[in-house]
Design a protein around this motif. Structure first.
Motif, PDB file in Angstrom:
ATOM      1  N   SER A  83      -5.713 -47.570  28.171  1.00 32.03           N
ATOM      2  CA  SER A  83      -4.926 -47.392  29.400  1.00 32.03           C
ATOM      3  C   SER A  83      -4.202 -46.055  29.400  1.00 32.03           C
ATOM      4  O   SER A  83      -4.262 -45.301  30.375  1.00 32.03           O
ATOM      5  CB  SER A  83      -3.892 -48.508  29.548  1.00 32.03           C
ATOM      6  OG  SER A  83      -4.507 -49.756  29.490  1.00 32.03           O
TER       7      SER A  83
ATOM      8  N   GLU B  53       1.490 -41.257  20.982  1.00 33.76           N
ATOM      9  CA  GLU B  53       0.836 -42.405  20.360  1.00 33.76           C
ATOM     10  C   GLU B  53       1.509 -42.704  19.021  1.00 33.76           C
ATOM     11  O   GLU B  53       1.727 -41.829  18.207  1.00 33.76           O
ATOM     12  CB  GLU B  53      -0.662 -42.121  20.178  1.00 33.76           C
ATOM     13  CG  GLU B  53      -1.417 -43.088  19.275  1.00 33.76           C
ATOM     14  CD  GLU B  53      -1.334 -44.558  19.690  1.00 33.76           C
ATOM     15  OE1 GLU B  53      -1.616 -44.882  20.847  1.00 33.76           O
ATOM     16  OE2 GLU B  53      -0.937 -45.388  18.832  1.00 33.76           O
TER      17      GLU B  53
ATOM     18  N   PHE C 112     -17.138 -57.585  26.251  1.00 34.31           N
ATOM     19  CA  PHE C 112     -17.684 -58.354  27.362  1.00 34.31           C
ATOM     20  C   PHE C 112     -17.470 -57.505  28.599  1.00 34.31           C
ATOM     21  O   PHE C 112     -16.582 -56.654  28.612  1.00 34.31           O
ATOM     22  CB  PHE C 112     -17.003 -59.730  27.484  1.00 34.31           C
ATOM     23  CG  PHE C 112     -15.536 -59.728  27.807  1.00 34.31           C
ATOM     24  CD1 PHE C 112     -15.060 -59.416  29.083  1.00 34.31           C
ATOM     25  CD2 PHE C 112     -14.598 -60.026  26.817  1.00 34.31           C
ATOM     26  CE1 PHE C 112     -13.701 -59.411  29.365  1.00 34.31           C
ATOM     27  CE2 PHE C 112     -13.230 -60.023  27.108  1.00 34.31           C
ATOM     28  CZ  PHE C 112     -12.789 -59.711  28.383  1.00 34.31           C
TER      29      PHE C 112
ATOM     30  N   LYS D 160     -17.494 -64.510  24.300  1.00 35.76           N
ATOM     31  CA  LYS D 160     -18.201 -63.352  23.748  1.00 35.76           C
ATOM     32  C   LYS D 160     -18.481 -63.564  22.267  1.00 35.76           C
ATOM     33  O   LYS D 160     -19.606 -63.377  21.798  1.00 35.76           O
ATOM     34  CB  LYS D 160     -17.332 -62.097  23.948  1.00 35.76           C
ATOM     35  CG  LYS D 160     -17.846 -60.863  23.223  1.00 35.76           C
ATOM     36  CD  LYS D 160     -16.880 -59.683  23.362  1.00 35.76           C
ATOM     37  CE  LYS D 160     -15.662 -59.846  22.470  1.00 35.76           C
ATOM     38  NZ  LYS D 160     -14.836 -58.623  22.428  1.00 35.76           N
TER      39      LYS D 160
ATOM     40  N   LEU E 123      -4.684 -58.050  30.153  1.00 37.13           N
ATOM     41  CA  LEU E 123      -5.780 -57.597  31.008  1.00 37.13           C
ATOM     42  C   LEU E 123      -7.004 -57.284  30.164  1.00 37.13           C
ATOM     43  O   LEU E 123      -6.885 -56.941  28.988  1.00 37.13           O
ATOM     44  CB  LEU E 123      -5.378 -56.325  31.764  1.00 37.13           C
ATOM     45  CG  LEU E 123      -4.155 -56.396  32.681  1.00 37.13           C
ATOM     46  CD1 LEU E 123      -3.811 -55.006  33.205  1.00 37.13           C
ATOM     47  CD2 LEU E 123      -4.405 -57.346  33.837  1.00 37.13           C
TER      48      LEU E 123
HETATM   49  C1  LIG Z   1      -9.891 -60.908  20.680  1.00 35.01           C
HETATM   50  C2  LIG Z   1      -9.911 -59.994  21.853  1.00 35.01           C
HETATM   51  C3  LIG Z   1     -11.116 -59.493  22.295  1.00 35.01           C
HETATM   52  C4  LIG Z   1     -11.170 -58.663  23.417  1.00 35.01           C
HETATM   53  N1  LIG Z   1     -12.382 -58.270  23.864  1.00 35.01           N
HETATM   54  C5  LIG Z   1     -12.462 -57.576  25.024  1.00 35.01           C
HETATM   55  C6  LIG Z   1     -13.734 -57.274  25.584  1.00 35.01           C
HETATM   56  O1  LIG Z   1     -14.770 -57.608  25.001  1.00 35.01           O
HETATM   57  N2  LIG Z   1     -13.773 -56.610  26.784  1.00 35.01           N
HETATM   58  C7  LIG Z   1     -12.626 -56.255  27.449  1.00 35.01           C
HETATM   59  O2  LIG Z   1     -12.709 -55.687  28.542  1.00 35.01           O
HETATM   60  N3  LIG Z   1     -11.399 -56.486  26.911  1.00 35.01           N
HETATM   61  C8  LIG Z   1     -11.292 -57.171  25.727  1.00 35.01           C
HETATM   62  N4  LIG Z   1     -10.060 -57.450  25.204  1.00 35.01           N
HETATM   63  C9  LIG Z   1      -8.866 -56.904  25.868  1.00 35.01           C
HETATM   64  C10 LIG Z   1      -8.589 -55.448  25.434  1.00 35.01           C
HETATM   65  O3  LIG Z   1      -8.276 -55.427  24.060  1.00 35.01           O
HETATM   66  C11 LIG Z   1      -7.452 -54.846  26.257  1.00 35.01           C
HETATM   67  O4  LIG Z   1      -7.821 -54.872  27.608  1.00 35.01           O
HETATM   68  C12 LIG Z   1      -7.147 -53.388  25.900  1.00 35.01           C
HETATM   69  O5  LIG Z   1      -6.811 -53.268  24.552  1.00 35.01           O
HETATM   70  C13 LIG Z   1      -6.022 -52.837  26.764  1.00 35.01           C
HETATM   71  O6  LIG Z   1      -5.752 -51.519  26.421  1.00 35.01           O
HETATM   72  P1  LIG Z   1      -4.285 -50.880  26.480  1.00 35.01           P
HETATM   73  O7  LIG Z   1      -4.452 -49.438  26.332  1.00 35.01           O
HETATM   74  O8  LIG Z   1      -3.584 -51.382  27.668  1.00 35.01           O
HETATM   75  O9  LIG Z   1      -3.534 -51.478  25.206  1.00 35.01           O
HETATM   76  P2  LIG Z   1      -3.794 -51.222  23.646  1.00 35.01           P
HETATM   77  O10 LIG Z   1      -5.233 -51.253  23.336  1.00 35.01           O
HETATM   78  O11 LIG Z   1      -2.925 -52.210  22.959  1.00 35.01           O
HETATM   79  O12 LIG Z   1      -3.267 -49.757  23.373  1.00 35.01           O
HETATM   80  C14 LIG Z   1      -1.888 -49.487  23.320  1.00 35.01           C
HETATM   81  C15 LIG Z   1      -1.650 -48.221  22.530  1.00 35.01           C
HETATM   82  O13 LIG Z   1      -0.266 -47.932  22.559  1.00 35.01           O
HETATM   83  C16 LIG Z   1       0.170 -47.626  21.248  1.00 35.01           C
HETATM   84  N5  LIG Z   1       1.589 -47.976  21.132  1.00 35.01           N
HETATM   85  C17 LIG Z   1       2.126 -49.218  20.995  1.00 35.01           C
HETATM   86  N6  LIG Z   1       3.470 -49.150  20.924  1.00 35.01           N
HETATM   87  C18 LIG Z   1       3.789 -47.843  21.029  1.00 35.01           C
HETATM   88  C19 LIG Z   1       5.023 -47.131  21.028  1.00 35.01           C
HETATM   89  N7  LIG Z   1       6.182 -47.776  20.891  1.00 35.01           N
HETATM   90  N8  LIG Z   1       4.988 -45.803  21.165  1.00 35.01           N
HETATM   91  C20 LIG Z   1       3.807 -45.159  21.290  1.00 35.01           C
HETATM   92  N9  LIG Z   1       2.613 -45.767  21.299  1.00 35.01           N
HETATM   93  C21 LIG Z   1       2.602 -47.100  21.172  1.00 35.01           C
HETATM   94  C22 LIG Z   1      -0.703 -48.451  20.351  1.00 35.01           C
HETATM   95  O14 LIG Z   1      -0.746 -47.900  19.057  1.00 35.01           O
HETATM   96  C23 LIG Z   1      -2.046 -48.358  21.071  1.00 35.01           C
HETATM   97  O15 LIG Z   1      -2.766 -47.236  20.681  1.00 35.01           O
HETATM   98  C24 LIG Z   1      -9.977 -58.295  24.082  1.00 35.01           C
HETATM   99  C25 LIG Z   1      -8.761 -58.789  23.623  1.00 35.01           C
HETATM  100  C26 LIG Z   1      -8.726 -59.656  22.546  1.00 35.01           C
HETATM  101  C27 LIG Z   1      -7.433 -60.255  22.126  1.00 35.01           C
END
Ligand SMILES: Cc1cc2nc3c(=O)[nH]c(=O)nc-3n(C[C@H](O)[C@H](O)[C@H](O)COP(=O)(O)OP(=O)(O)OC[C@H]3O[C@@H](n4cnc5c(N)ncnc54)[C@H](O)[C@@H]3O)c2cc1C
Ligand code: SF4
Ligand code: SF4
Lengths: 430, 207
Positions: free
Chosen positions: A19, A38, A54, A274, A402
């Motif tokens: 994201s 990060e 997935f 999945k 999400l």
């Molecule tokens: C078991 C499992 C399987 C999944 N499989 C799928 C799939 O097959 N397909 C799919 O579409 N989605 C899947 N998902 C969902 C997917 O993981 C999320 O949609 C995705 O990780 C969202 O991305 P994000 O960037 O919002 O959050 P994140 O991936 O959590 O990234 C957040 C980032 O912010 C950083 N961060 C955290 N706190 C701080 C801070 N205080 N300061 C600075 N940086 C920070 C973290 O280090 C990380 O790099 C799955 C989820 C689970 C639980």
């Protein structure tokens, strides 16, 4: 890095998961200056830890590669890794932010040759693999890590080991004098994309995650499938290292539960569907291999219903409509026994499985009400849309549980909102 | 069928859920059940229930009035509280079970011979009489509940325990003649009568 210039026309993006990366790239590709912060030593977030996505069951690494190319090509993004935002204050168009940067002890001379890791013998838990594996105390977080730069773990700094690593580096990339530093920057808008973390499975006492080795979480299961993961791509039982073939999945582990997370984590149903296909992939043609999914109801969100149907048709996958009451362990074999009553006929069962995967709930990694004063959080701590948030916009899993598709959509929306704010600042100053 | 029961049937017709909500302790929680099954799976007596709690809640919503109110199921509840602790919706299941049992009893349609129901009656009459449990009288009543011969048998089977209790002064062997109650049992009776009146009024039962 301390000499960073950021103004009220800069957009700060916190969190470098899918994201945060998306939001940063969208804003920068529209010509805005972005600071991307990060916490980890590399970007990518939780998606980098997934084996397959997935619904298409493709590898996340290919999407990540595209994003990394966009990131490398863009001069408008300043990336700070191992950095965390300490404080945000101010109003839309005029924020003061303080950021603390932990020392990596490796500067940008690093070529990722790995000589330091070879020189070091101390091992530490590997957070990328949810501590299921040990790595050297001089390490690259994972193969595709960006920046491709090693990290010296602070636990060896000041010891013989660190000196060995420094001596082994032919590029003078190791700087053991690095200190933690706190910097202050300005920003016109903030995109908060700190994502999610798995709920602490040990808190679900009846499932014995803290007591039974063969009870694991879905995120750990995902790591097992990775050829570079802790088990080399095999589904192995932590109890004895044997292959696990008869695998149970427990849905809503920690979600939809007033004793734990009240919300539906929304992704875990799809994640287990999945993951049940991984069993067919790993043991194709093996009649003993089976997945059993214990569920309250399957929530294959909107257009994923067809994915659910496909899995239902798979003869290796079985469904039991029941929330498992508790798990016990056979001490000799390490097998886990799931106890409960099903909802389709109220039959009592005590089912033995090789391995049990908890479809663990997702909670925000940072509670929204801890970001800054006035930022609005829902009961679970996810960031809510609210005029009082000013120009602090949530993106991805910081706002809700999400999938990647929706996380990216929300990131683009946040980028557009942030761009409008800094545009207003520029026109006012012009 | 008792008059109260007929009155209730007429009042609520097909809406048993509403009847439960309005007349059973904690009955308003029934609609919150999401049928996950954790309570049923967590009950140590679960295998002995005709209908585990999860099913009872579904039966209430399905309007199975007679089946619910005449079953022995909720009388099986031992108040271990396992279900309450685990229910993801925080339903006070134990209390609802007791509420249902009590309601069925009040309507006069609870299973007559159910041992829990009978024991509860014996216990209440015993303690309400003097304000303190007369353990000897209670045990005797309980043993002889099913007739003279079965009472003697149970008494003999428990003899060593009884003697042990007498020796360690846990049981007064002369309690039938010298049981010590509270100072003024008459006042207690007045108090209990008032409490019953209040409760009956609250539950809408004319007394
Ligand atoms: C078991 C499992 C399987 C999944 N499989 C799928 C799939 O097959 N397909 C799919 O579409 N989605 C899947 N998902 C969902 C997917 O993981 C999320 O949609 C995705 O990780 C969202 O991305 P994000 O960037 O919002 O959050 P994140 O991936 O959590 O990234 C957040 C980032 O912010 C950083 N961060 C955290 N706190 C701080 C801070 N205080 N300061 C600075 N940086 C920070 C973290 O280090 C990380 O790099 C799955 C989820 C689970 C639980
Ligand atoms: S997505 Fe499925 S497993 Fe996850 S909380 Fe919602 S219903 Fe439960
Ligand atoms: S545990 Fe709670 S929600 Fe689940 S079936 Fe029992 S009463 Fe209903």
């Amino acid at each position: 890095m301390t000499d960073m210039v950021a103004t009220n026309e800069t957009i700060l993006v916190v969190g470098g998961g899918i994201s945060g990366l998306t939001a940063a790239l969208e804003a920068a590709e529209c010509g805005k200056n972005v600071v991307l912060v990060e916490k980890n030593p590399s970007v990518g977030g939780r998606v980098a830890q997934l084996y397959k996505y997935f619904p298409k069951l493709c590898r996340p690494s290919c999407g990540q590669e595209i994003n990394l190319r966009r990131l490398k090509a863009n001069k408008r993004i300043r990336l700070l890794t191992m950095a965390e935002v300490r404080n945000v204050s101010g109003t839309a168009g005029d924020y003061d932010v303080s950021i603390t940067i932990r020392p990596r002890y490796v500067n940008d001379n690093c070529t990722a040759c790995g000589a330091c890791a070879q020189a070091v013998t101390t091992e530490i838990d590997d957070p990328f693999n949810y501590n299921m594996k040990k790595i050297k105390a001089a390490y690259l977080p994972y193969n595709m890590a960006y920046p491709q730069r090693y990290v010296i773990d602070p636990s060896i700094v000041g010891s013989e080991e660190a000196s060995k690593a420094k001596a082994a580096c032919a590029y003078d990339a190791i700087d053991l004098e690095m200190q933690e530093q706190t910097i202050a920057i300005k920003a016109g808008a903030v995109i908060w994309a700190t994502g999610w973390r798995p709920y602490d499975a040990a808190k679900i006492q009846p499932y014995g995650y803290d007591r039974y080795p063969n009870v694991i979480t879905s995120v750990e299961f995902e790591r097992m499938m990775d050829p570079f993961g802790p088990t080399g791509g095999k589904i192995l039982r932590p109890f004895d290292g044997n292959e696990a073939k008869n695998i149970a999945f427990i849905q809503c582990a920690g979600s939809r539960d007033r004793n734990h997370l009240t919300h539906c984590s929304r992704i875990c149903c799809m994640a287990s569907l999945k993951q049940s296909t991984y069993i067919g992939e790993q043991y194709s043609g093996d009649a003993d291999a089976r997945a059993t999914i214990y569920y309250i109801d399957i929530r294959a969100i909107d257009r994923f219903e067809d994915f659910y149907r496909k899995v239902q048709a798979d003869e290796k996958v079985h469904f039991i409509k029941s929330k498992v009451a508790n798990i016990t362990e056979n001490r000799e074999s390490g097998d886990v026994v799931l106890h409960g009553v099903d909802t389709e006929g109220y039959h009592r069962y005590d089912n033995t499985h090789d391995l049990c995967v908890l479809a663990i709930g997702m909670e925000p990694s940072v509670r929204a009400d801890q970001i800054a004063a006035n930022v609005s959080a829902d009961v679970s701590g996810f960031m809510q849309m609210d005029a009082a948030n000013g120009a602090i916009y949530g993106a991805g899993c910081a706002t809700n549980a999400l999938d990647v598709n929706r996380a990216v959509q929300s990131a683009t929306a946040a980028a557009l909102r942030a761009i409008q704010v800094v545009n207003r600042v520029s026109s006012a100053e012009a | 069928m008792s008059d109260v029961n007929t009155a209730m049937v007429q009042k609520y017709r097909n809406d048993f859920l509403k009847e439960v909500e309005e007349n059973v302790e904690e009955g308003h929680w029934v609609k919150m059940c999401m049928q996950c099954g954790v309570c049923s799976g967590s009950c140590p007596f679960g295998p002995h229930w005709d209908h585990p709690p999860q099913e009872i809640f579904m039966m209430i919503r399905a309007g199975k009035r007679d089946e619910v109110l005449t079953t022995e199921s909720m009388w099986m509840c031992t108040s271990c509280y396992n279900c309450i602790v685990r229910c993801p919706r925080e339903l006070p299941i134990t209390h609802i079970m007791h509420g249902l049992a009590n309601y069925a009893h009040r309507l006069g349609i609870a299973p007559k011979m159910n041992p829990t129901r009978r024991f509860a009656g014996i216990f209440w009459n015993n303690i309400a009489k003097t304000g303190r449990v007369n353990e000897l009288a209670l045990s005797l009543k309980l043993y002889f509940m099913d007739g003279f011969m079965s009472g003697i048998k149970k008494g003999l089977a428990m003899m060593s325990v009884g003697i042990g209790m007498i020796k360690t002064k846990r049981l007064n062997p002369f309690a039938l003649i010298s049981h010590k109650g509270v100072k003024n049992p008459k006042e207690l009776h007045v108090l209990l009568k008032k409490a019953r009146e209040i409760e009956d009024r609250r539950k809408g039962i004319a007394s």
